[in-house]
Design a protein around this motif. Structure first.
Motif, short mmCIF file in Angstrom:
data_model
loop_
_atom_site.label_atom_id
_atom_site.label_comp_id
_atom_site.label_asym_id
_atom_site.label_seq_id
_atom_site.Cartn_x
_atom_site.Cartn_y
_atom_site.Cartn_z
N HIS A 43 0.81 -1.22 0.00
CA HIS A 43 0.00 0.00 0.00
C HIS A 43 0.85 1.26 0.00
O HIS A 43 0.39 2.32 -0.43
N GLN A 44 2.11 1.18 0.46
CA GLN A 44 2.97 2.36 0.44
C GLN A 44 3.32 2.74 -1.00
O GLN A 44 3.36 3.92 -1.35
N LEU A 45 3.54 1.74 -1.85
CA LEU A 45 3.79 2.02 -3.26
C LEU A 45 2.51 2.50 -3.93
O LEU A 45 2.53 3.44 -4.73
N SER A 46 1.38 1.88 -3.59
CA SER A 46 0.09 2.28 -4.18
C SER A 46 -0.23 3.73 -3.84
O SER A 46 -0.69 4.49 -4.70
N GLN A 47 0.03 4.12 -2.59
CA GLN A 47 -0.23 5.50 -2.17
C GLN A 47 0.66 6.48 -2.94
O GLN A 47 0.19 7.54 -3.36
N GLY A 59 -4.20 -3.51 9.19
CA GLY A 59 -5.44 -2.77 8.97
C GLY A 59 -5.44 -1.43 9.68
O GLY A 59 -5.86 -0.41 9.12
N LEU A 60 -4.95 -1.42 10.92
CA LEU A 60 -4.90 -0.17 11.68
C LEU A 60 -3.97 0.83 11.00
O LEU A 60 -4.29 2.02 10.88
N ASP A 61 -2.82 0.35 10.55
CA ASP A 61 -1.87 1.25 9.87
C ASP A 61 -2.48 1.82 8.59
O ASP A 61 -2.29 2.99 8.27
N LYS A 62 -3.23 0.97 7.87
CA LYS A 62 -3.82 1.44 6.62
C LYS A 62 -4.91 2.48 6.89
O LYS A 62 -5.02 3.47 6.16
N VAL A 63 -5.70 2.26 7.95
CA VAL A 63 -6.71 3.26 8.31
C VAL A 63 -6.04 4.59 8.62
O VAL A 63 -6.45 5.66 8.15
N ARG A 64 -4.97 4.55 9.40
CA ARG A 64 -4.26 5.78 9.75
C ARG A 64 -3.69 6.46 8.52
O ARG A 64 -3.76 7.68 8.37
N ASP A 65 -3.10 5.68 7.62
CA ASP A 65 -2.52 6.24 6.41
C ASP A 65 -3.59 6.95 5.58
O ASP A 65 -3.38 8.08 5.10
N MET A 66 -4.71 6.30 5.40
CA MET A 66 -5.76 6.86 4.56
C MET A 66 -6.41 8.07 5.22
O MET A 66 -6.79 9.03 4.54
N LEU A 67 -6.54 8.04 6.55
CA LEU A 67 -7.05 9.22 7.25
C LEU A 67 -6.12 10.40 7.05
O LEU A 67 -6.56 11.53 6.83
N ALA A 68 -4.82 10.13 7.11
CA ALA A 68 -3.83 11.20 6.97
C ALA A 68 -3.83 11.81 5.58
O ALA A 68 -3.49 12.99 5.42
N THR A 69 -4.22 11.03 4.57
CA THR A 69 -4.25 11.55 3.20
C THR A 69 -5.62 12.11 2.83
O THR A 69 -5.85 12.47 1.68
N GLY A 70 -6.53 12.16 3.80
CA GLY A 70 -7.82 12.79 3.57
C GLY A 70 -8.90 11.91 2.98
O GLY A 70 -9.93 12.41 2.51
N SER A 71 -8.71 10.60 2.98
CA SER A 71 -9.73 9.70 2.44
C SER A 71 -10.98 9.73 3.31
O SER A 71 -10.91 9.97 4.52
#
Length: 211
Positions: free
Chosen positions: A19-23, A164-176
């Motif tokens: 997901h880091q590459l996808s982001q 899953g928790l890390d992905k939620v945090r990442d997406m929250l940080a990018t405004g999803s």
């Protein structure tokens, strides 16, 4: 010929680097190469001592761009992160983050711009370490709470794991949006909102269940 390299890192074996590459790609970065470390702590292991992180010091050249999801991928130790960013800037490397779309460039010679840049580097590095310490304390609290009557203190098992928790945090940080995150991670909207409102409690819940 200049290149753009993504550095990705996860600290546990059950986390996923994809997901880091996808982001980064979704944010518009054209990545020429990916350097990654899997299952490596950003707190206790400096970038230069990681199996693949140390390759960056040989691969990056003047004019290259180093992309990271956020500075915590470089590390969660204040001194190591600030030293690393400044080292690469001295080499003529530009560091860019996916989250917040920040750029750290050593080319500027304007003293005010340098002061703002250096203050931002220091702030972000300090934030990365503070977050790591908060996570550690939350995990410790969860473990302590789970002692004794284990079923009583554990509560309901989380519907998410560490990844899953890390992905939620990442997406929250990018405004999803909440619905978008819930669909991507496979959890309910309520779960996403709970994590957003109290990330420390989410960490504690994982620790209680050993996740």
């Amino acid at each position: 010929m200049t290149q753009t390299i993504l550095y990705a890192r996860v600290s546990t074996a059950d986390q996923n680097l994809d997901h880091q590459l996808s982001q980064a790609t979704a944010a518009g970065f054209i990545i020429d190469d990916v350097v990654s470390d899997h299952g490596v702590s950003g707190i206790s292991v400096p970038l230069a001592e990681r199996p693949n992180g140390r390759r960056l010091f040989d691969k990056l050249r003047q004019g290259d761009t180093l992309v990271v999801r956020w500075v915590d991928r470089l590390g969660r130790n204040y001194q190591d992160v600030t030293d690393t960013i400044r080292h690469f800037m001295r080499q003529g490397v530009v560091i860019k983050t996916v989250i917040n779309n920040l750029t750290f460039d050593g080319a500027t010679r304007d003293p005010m711009q340098e002061a703002v840049r250096d203050a931002l580097i220091a702030f972000m590095a300090a934030t990365a370490q503070a977050q790591a310490e908060a996570i550690k304390e939350a995990q410790k609290a969860g473990i302590e709470a789970a002692k004794g009557d284990r079923e009583r203190y554990r509560g309901k098992k989380p519907t998410y794991d560490r990844g899953g928790l890390d992905k939620v945090r990442d997406m929250l940080a990018t405004g999803s949006g909440t619905s978008e995150i819930a669909k991507a991670v496979g959890v309910s909207r309520q779960t996403v909102l709970r994590i957003k409102s109290d990330p420390a409690a989410a960490e504690t819940a994982l620790a209680r269940w050993g996740l």
